[in-house]
Scaffold this motif. Structure first.
Motif, PDB file in Angstrom:
ATOM      1  N   LYS A 148      55.347   9.322  29.587  1.00  0.00           N
ATOM      2  CA  LYS A 148      54.108   9.272  28.749  1.00  0.00           C
ATOM      3  C   LYS A 148      52.919   8.736  29.142  1.00  0.00           C
ATOM      4  CE  LYS A 148      57.190  10.560  24.919  1.00  0.00           C
ATOM      5  NZ  LYS A 148      57.656  10.120  23.802  1.00  0.00           N
TER       6      LYS A 148
ATOM      7  N   PHE B 170      40.585  17.923  27.383  1.00  0.00           N
ATOM      8  CA  PHE B 170      41.795  17.862  27.770  1.00  0.00           C
ATOM      9  C   PHE B 170      42.615  19.334  27.500  1.00  0.00           C
ATOM     10  CE2 PHE B 170      41.301  13.484  28.140  1.00  0.00           C
ATOM     11  CZ  PHE B 170      41.971  13.194  29.283  1.00  0.00           C
TER      12      PHE B 170
ATOM     13  N   GLU C 172      41.367  21.448  30.082  1.00  0.00           N
ATOM     14  CA  GLU C 172      42.118  21.106  31.366  1.00  0.00           C
ATOM     15  C   GLU C 172      43.338  21.611  31.439  1.00  0.00           C
ATOM     16  OE1 GLU C 172      40.609  20.160  34.222  1.00  0.00           O
ATOM     17  OE2 GLU C 172      38.550  19.886  33.241  1.00  0.00           O
TER      18      GLU C 172
ATOM     19  N   TYR D 204      46.167  20.579  29.517  1.00  0.00           N
ATOM     20  CA  TYR D 204      46.988  19.491  28.926  1.00  0.00           C
ATOM     21  C   TYR D 204      47.256  19.849  27.300  1.00  0.00           C
ATOM     22  CZ  TYR D 204      46.260  16.615  33.068  1.00  0.00           C
ATOM     23  OH  TYR D 204      46.146  16.158  34.219  1.00  0.00           O
ATOM     24  N   THR D 205      48.603  19.565  27.056  1.00  0.00           N
ATOM     25  CA  THR D 205      48.909  19.576  25.666  1.00  0.00           C
ATOM     26  C   THR D 205      49.294  18.052  25.242  1.00  0.00           C
ATOM     27  OG1 THR D 205      51.552  19.840  26.279  1.00  0.00           O
ATOM     28  CG2 THR D 205      49.764  21.832  25.789  1.00  0.00           C
ATOM     29  N   PHE D 206      48.900  17.920  24.191  1.00  0.00           N
ATOM     30  CA  PHE D 206      49.358  16.470  23.452  1.00  0.00           C
ATOM     31  C   PHE D 206      50.841  16.606  22.789  1.00  0.00           C
ATOM     32  CE2 PHE D 206      44.624  17.119  23.295  1.00  0.00           C
ATOM     33  CZ  PHE D 206      44.253  15.918  24.016  1.00  0.00           C
TER      34      PHE D 206
ATOM     35  N   ILE E 247      50.093  12.132  26.403  1.00  0.00           N
ATOM     36  CA  ILE E 247      50.391  13.370  27.047  1.00  0.00           C
ATOM     37  C   ILE E 247      51.756  12.998  27.653  1.00  0.00           C
ATOM     38  CG2 ILE E 247      49.799  14.740  28.986  1.00  0.00           C
ATOM     39  CD1 ILE E 247      46.677  14.071  28.265  1.00  0.00           C
ATOM     40  N   GLU E 248      52.612  14.021  27.684  1.00  0.00           N
ATOM     41  CA  GLU E 248      53.955  14.126  28.572  1.00  0.00           C
ATOM     42  C   GLU E 248      53.793  14.758  29.809  1.00  0.00           C
ATOM     43  OE1 GLU E 248      58.166  13.611  26.050  1.00  0.00           O
ATOM     44  OE2 GLU E 248      57.492  15.806  26.524  1.00  0.00           O
ATOM     45  N   VAL E 249      54.303  13.961  30.792  1.00  0.00           N
ATOM     46  CA  VAL E 249      54.214  14.846  32.141  1.00  0.00           C
ATOM     47  C   VAL E 249      55.478  14.394  32.848  1.00  0.00           C
ATOM     48  CG1 VAL E 249      51.718  14.102  32.417  1.00  0.00           C
ATOM     49  CG2 VAL E 249      53.294  12.641  33.234  1.00  0.00           C
TER      50      VAL E 249
ATOM     51  N   GLU F 232      49.203  13.021  37.965  1.00  0.00           N
ATOM     52  CA  GLU F 232      48.476  13.294  36.717  1.00  0.00           C
ATOM     53  C   GLU F 232      47.660  12.184  36.227  1.00  0.00           C
ATOM     54  OE1 GLU F 232      48.160  16.160  35.155  1.00  0.00           O
ATOM     55  OE2 GLU F 232      49.647  17.002  36.713  1.00  0.00           O
TER      56      GLU F 232
ATOM     57  N   LYS G 278      44.202  12.071  37.804  1.00  0.00           N
ATOM     58  CA  LYS G 278      43.561  13.251  37.438  1.00  0.00           C
ATOM     59  C   LYS G 278      43.293  12.814  35.905  1.00  0.00           C
ATOM     60  CE  LYS G 278      43.858  18.296  36.455  1.00  0.00           C
ATOM     61  NZ  LYS G 278      44.635  19.413  36.353  1.00  0.00           N
ATOM     62  N   ILE G 279      43.983  12.358  35.053  1.00  0.00           N
ATOM     63  CA  ILE G 279      43.426  11.816  33.701  1.00  0.00           C
ATOM     64  C   ILE G 279      42.326  10.717  33.659  1.00  0.00           C
ATOM     65  CG2 ILE G 279      44.299  10.677  31.712  1.00  0.00           C
ATOM     66  CD1 ILE G 279      46.844  12.281  31.816  1.00  0.00           C
TER      67      ILE G 279
END
Length: 72
Positions: free
Chosen positions: A4, A21, A24, A26-28, A43-45, A53, A56-57
């Protein structure tokens, strides 16, 4: 495995952050007010893409802050 990434901003910036976001792609995992006058996004990656990521963020956050400062 998932990791996260947390993003904190002032409440008045939250809508602009959210829109960018989402635009772009992303999902929260979490999107709620935090303590005092701040807002927390999470944000979960994937762990294998974490550094990519994160970079990028960070770039998106830099752009957002620049845009907000120039709009004042």
């Amino acid at each position: 495995m998932k990791k996260k990434i947390g993003i904190v901003c002032d409440n008045y910036k939250a809508n602009k952050y959210r829109k960018r976001f989402l635009k772009e792609g992303y999902t929260f995992e979490y999107d709620k007010p935090s303590i005092r006058d701040t807002h927390l996004f999470r944000i979960e990656v994937d762990e294998k893409n974490y550094n990519k990521e994160k970079n990028k963020i960070e770039k998106i956050l830099t752009q957002l802050e620049f845009e907000i400062k120039n709009s004042n």
